[in-house]
Structure formats: C-alpha cells, structure tokens
Design a protein around this motif. Sequence first.
Motif, mmCIF file in Angstrom:
data_model
loop_
_atom_site.group_PDB
_atom_site.id
_atom_site.type_symbol
_atom_site.label_atom_id
_atom_site.label_comp_id
_atom_site.label_asym_id
_atom_site.label_seq_id
_atom_site.Cartn_x
_atom_site.Cartn_y
_atom_site.Cartn_z
ATOM 1 N N LEU A 10 0.585 -1.361 0.000
ATOM 2 C CA LEU A 10 -0.298 0.123 -0.190
ATOM 3 C C LEU A 10 0.568 1.728 0.161
ATOM 4 O O LEU A 10 0.466 2.437 -0.574
ATOM 5 C CB LEU A 10 -1.149 0.251 1.502
ATOM 6 C CG LEU A 10 -1.666 1.070 1.295
ATOM 7 C CD1 LEU A 10 -2.857 1.632 0.503
ATOM 8 C CD2 LEU A 10 -2.738 1.172 2.304
ATOM 9 N N PRO A 16 -3.646 4.100 -4.604
ATOM 10 C CA PRO A 16 -4.526 3.218 -4.579
ATOM 11 C C PRO A 16 -6.238 2.889 -4.902
ATOM 12 O O PRO A 16 -6.790 4.101 -4.970
ATOM 13 C CB PRO A 16 -4.224 2.986 -3.790
ATOM 14 C CG PRO A 16 -4.115 4.371 -2.472
ATOM 15 C CD PRO A 16 -3.230 4.812 -3.570
ATOM 16 N N HIS A 20 -8.365 -2.245 -2.925
ATOM 17 C CA HIS A 20 -6.306 -2.135 -2.875
ATOM 18 C C HIS A 20 -6.387 -2.092 -1.390
ATOM 19 O O HIS A 20 -6.251 -2.827 -0.770
ATOM 20 C CB HIS A 20 -6.176 -1.860 -4.019
ATOM 21 C CG HIS A 20 -4.552 -1.591 -4.062
ATOM 22 N ND1 HIS A 20 -3.778 -3.026 -4.201
ATOM 23 C CD2 HIS A 20 -3.344 -1.581 -3.499
ATOM 24 C CE1 HIS A 20 -3.094 -2.911 -3.426
ATOM 25 N NE2 HIS A 20 -2.082 -2.235 -3.505
ATOM 26 N N VAL A 21 -7.102 -1.018 -0.918
ATOM 27 C CA VAL A 21 -6.906 -0.244 0.143
ATOM 28 C C VAL A 21 -7.067 -1.277 1.434
ATOM 29 O O VAL A 21 -6.565 -2.138 2.745
ATOM 30 C CB VAL A 21 -7.603 0.941 0.241
ATOM 31 C CG1 VAL A 21 -7.292 1.553 2.203
ATOM 32 C CG2 VAL A 21 -6.753 1.791 0.050
ATOM 33 N N CYS A 24 -4.960 -4.606 1.317
ATOM 34 C CA CYS A 24 -3.653 -4.226 1.983
ATOM 35 C C CYS A 24 -4.036 -4.364 3.752
ATOM 36 O O CYS A 24 -3.243 -5.026 4.162
ATOM 37 C CB CYS A 24 -2.990 -3.142 1.713
ATOM 38 S SG CYS A 24 -2.455 -2.650 0.172
ATOM 39 N N VAL A 25 -4.835 -3.281 4.017
ATOM 40 C CA VAL A 25 -5.126 -3.417 5.605
ATOM 41 C C VAL A 25 -6.176 -4.755 6.524
ATOM 42 O O VAL A 25 -5.524 -4.792 7.022
ATOM 43 C CB VAL A 25 -6.058 -2.192 5.858
ATOM 44 C CG1 VAL A 25 -6.618 -2.209 7.064
ATOM 45 C CG2 VAL A 25 -5.332 -0.576 5.285
ATOM 46 N N LEU A 102 -12.154 -0.071 8.783
ATOM 47 C CA LEU A 102 -10.534 0.485 7.872
ATOM 48 C C LEU A 102 -9.697 1.193 9.207
ATOM 49 O O LEU A 102 -8.107 1.052 8.992
ATOM 50 C CB LEU A 102 -10.784 0.988 6.826
ATOM 51 C CG LEU A 102 -10.967 -0.772 5.770
ATOM 52 C CD1 LEU A 102 -11.691 0.054 4.485
ATOM 53 C CD2 LEU A 102 -9.959 -1.194 5.135
ATOM 54 N N LEU A 106 -6.264 0.608 9.888
ATOM 55 C CA LEU A 106 -4.764 1.182 10.064
ATOM 56 C C LEU A 106 -3.923 1.967 11.190
ATOM 57 O O LEU A 106 -3.647 2.760 11.495
ATOM 58 C CB LEU A 106 -5.337 2.460 8.903
ATOM 59 C CG LEU A 106 -4.478 3.284 7.846
ATOM 60 C CD1 LEU A 106 -3.745 2.311 7.015
ATOM 61 C CD2 LEU A 106 -5.241 3.939 7.650
#
Length: 124
Positions: A10, A16, A20-21, A24-25, A102, A106
């Motif tokens: 990321l 992104p 995609h976020v 990744c997260v 999310l 994060l």
Amino acid sequence: MSEPPDMEDLIHTQDPTFGHVMACVFGIQEHESRTYLRLLENPGSTVEELADVLERDRSNVNRSLTTLLEKGLAERERRLLDPGGYVYQYTATPLPEAKELLHEALDQWAETVHGVIEDFGGEE
C-alpha cells in the motif's frame, strides 16, 4: 495462491483504489475485496448469484465469503426454500461500518509503527 497485498504494498502504491486499500489493511486477497464491493451492490445474494455477477467459480466465491465473514465484512442469513431445504444469503457490512473497521485497523497499525519508532535506540 499468491500472498495478499500488505501495508508495504500500500505504501508503494501511488493511487490505490478502495478495494486495494481494503485488501492491504485487512490482509485479504484483492478478489475478496471485489467480492465485498459486489455484495455491497447486491445485498442478500446467494453464492450462485455472486458467482454469476463476479464471473468466478462458486467454490472460489464461497471461500471469499468465508474470509469476509471472518473479517466482519459480511453477514450470512439462512432462508428456507418453499420446496424444502434452505439457501444462505449474504449481505455486506454497510460501507460506513466497513470504513470504520478500516480506520481502526489502520490506526492500530500506525500506533504500532509509532511505538517502534519511539522505542528505537532505547535499548543501548
């Protein structure tokens, strides 16, 4: 099967997408984030219906849904059929709740990284 994208991936991605976020997260495959996004558009879908929309094999969609259930990104409800038997219907976690998950994930990651930065050099 390839590894899911991670935070390093990321960090190195210029522009992104939301999917995609998510991948990744949450440490999920990108096809699982696509499944979430299609489920968001098609609440109450069965595995077969989602497989048609996604143009993927039912067994693969079923595995994606299992991952989404484990991550809290989907819910499953059993619906009885008139001729007998039942079918599972899946609904995506509402987008505001998914966004909150999310942000929390994060923030936890950032807090861990900040801790590593702050603790560095203190062991001498």
